[in-house]
Design an enzyme around this catalytic site. Structure first.
Site, PDB file in Angstrom:
ATOM      1  N   GLU A 299      39.251  47.333  34.716  1.00  0.00           N
ATOM      2  CA  GLU A 299      37.911  47.906  34.563  1.00  0.00           C
ATOM      3  C   GLU A 299      37.574  48.294  33.131  1.00  0.00           C
ATOM      4  O   GLU A 299      36.421  48.588  32.820  1.00  0.00           O
ATOM      5  CB  GLU A 299      37.766  49.116  35.483  1.00  0.00           C
ATOM      6  CG  GLU A 299      37.743  48.728  36.960  1.00  0.00           C
ATOM      7  CD  GLU A 299      37.610  49.928  37.879  1.00  0.00           C
ATOM      8  OE1 GLU A 299      37.957  51.048  37.438  1.00  0.00           O
ATOM      9  OE2 GLU A 299      37.163  49.747  39.027  1.00  0.00           O
TER      10      GLU A 299
ATOM     11  N   GLU B   5      60.045  46.379  44.191  1.00  0.00           N
ATOM     12  CA  GLU B   5      60.225  47.596  43.397  1.00  0.00           C
ATOM     13  C   GLU B   5      61.679  47.837  43.008  1.00  0.00           C
ATOM     14  O   GLU B   5      61.970  48.647  42.128  1.00  0.00           O
ATOM     15  CB  GLU B   5      59.681  48.808  44.139  1.00  0.00           C
ATOM     16  CG  GLU B   5      60.505  49.256  45.323  1.00  0.00           C
ATOM     17  CD  GLU B   5      59.963  50.557  45.905  1.00  0.00           C
ATOM     18  OE1 GLU B   5      60.780  51.460  46.118  1.00  0.00           O
ATOM     19  OE2 GLU B   5      58.754  50.668  46.162  1.00  0.00           O
TER      20      GLU B   5
END
Length: 315
Positions: A96, A127
């Site tokens: 963004e 992970e």
């Protein structure tokens, strides 16, 4: 503490994590017997504690912003590293910044465990992949960069391996965690602990812990953009107008900043070749657009600094 019990393969590894986010919340033990309205009210009540928890971490967040700003000014980059919810939030924040502040390509680089596929579907074992993290950071991080890792538990192997690799390559590092009980890794320069306590649903760190990470990320990136001169006052003056809505916003920003009418602001944008900052310095100072552009170039894009060399700024 975390206890790991390796099985016959990495996919069978078991880790017992001690963290406030994993504990049962005494306020929500009867949540499955509540009405829908009461469930929502309970979640909302718990969420209200998150901004206060972020507020307690502002001194460390300040250090992170100033370090990141220094890295960018010196030609470095800012990297986000996360897994699961943390990684998705980091990718969103980085994505963004380009339309909002028209940042140069590569200023903010997100690294998400599991890659693009893990953005849409959970790849839970990603992970734990320290080798993948180390390989990705070795190929991306340079001396002088800043790397911000995010992990609710403070122990995610992918994130810690990435920070360790980054530190070895000369980057400054910070870690955002929701676990005040996790040890501070040697590879972390700044630890930003946001203790949001037990989740409404035990261990569901996409809730309060995730909200805290979102607040930290938007605060961090917004403050960094302000320090880098990507705003004037509280106005977005570095945006890239790629659609009708944003083109309309550029005119509105000029009107707000100068007090002039739509026609004058539109004409100034045309003279400035659509560059909002050039048009703004031109209108506020009275300087020709070429002089306004040159002043901005000397000031590194900071509108207020540019105005000091060509004319007075409005409050």
């Amino acid at each position: 503490m975390t206890e790991s019990h390796p099985g016959p393969s990495p996919g069978n590894r078991i880790a017992h994590v001690e963290s406030p986010t994993e504990r049962r919340n005494p306020a929500t033990t009867g949540i499955d017997r509540m009405s829908t309205a009461d469930v929502l009210a309970t979640v909302n009540a718990e969420d209200r504690s998150v901004p206060e928890a972020v507020g307690r971490a502002l001194p460390e967040l300040t250090r992170a912003v100033d370090t990141a700003t220094g890295a960018l000014r010196a030609g470095g980059r800012v990297h986000y590293v996360g897994a699961g919810t943390s990684g998705r939030l980091a990718v969103l924040d980085a994505a963004e910044l380009a339309p909002t502040y028209n940042i140069p390509p590569g200023w903010f680089v997100p690294h998400h465990a599991g890659g693009p596929d893990a953005l849409r579907e959970a790849v839970e074992d990603a992970e734990d992949d320290e080798e993948a993290a180390a390989a990705e950071l070795r190929g991306s991080v340079a001396d002088g960069d800043f790397v911000l890792g995010l992990t609710a538990s403070g122990r995610t192997p992918y994130v810690l391996a990435a920070l360790r690799t980054a530190r070895h390559r000369g980057a400054a590092t910070a870690l955002v965690t929701g676990n005040p009980e996790a040890p501070v890794p040697d590879e972390v320069d700044i630890r930003i602990t946001v203790d949001t306590g037990p989740e409404v649903v035990a261990g569901s760190t996409r809730m309060k812990a995730g909200t805290a990470q979102k607040l930290v990320l938007t605060s961090f990136s917004t403050a960094t953009m302000i320090r880098m001169g990507r705003t004037y006052s509280n106005l977005m003056v570095s945006m890239h107008a790629t659609n009708a809505k944003l083109r309309g916003r550029t005119v509105r920003v000029l009107r707000e900043a100068t007090g002039l009418g739509t026609q004058s602001c539109t004409q100034a944008l045309v003279r400035a070749g659509g560059d909002l900052k050039v048009a703004l310095v031109h209108l506020l100072s009275g300087a020709e657009t070429a002089a306004a552009a040159a002043a901005l170039d000397r000031a590194g894009g900071h509108v207020r600094e540019a105005l000091t060399s060509v004319g007075p700024a409005t409050p």
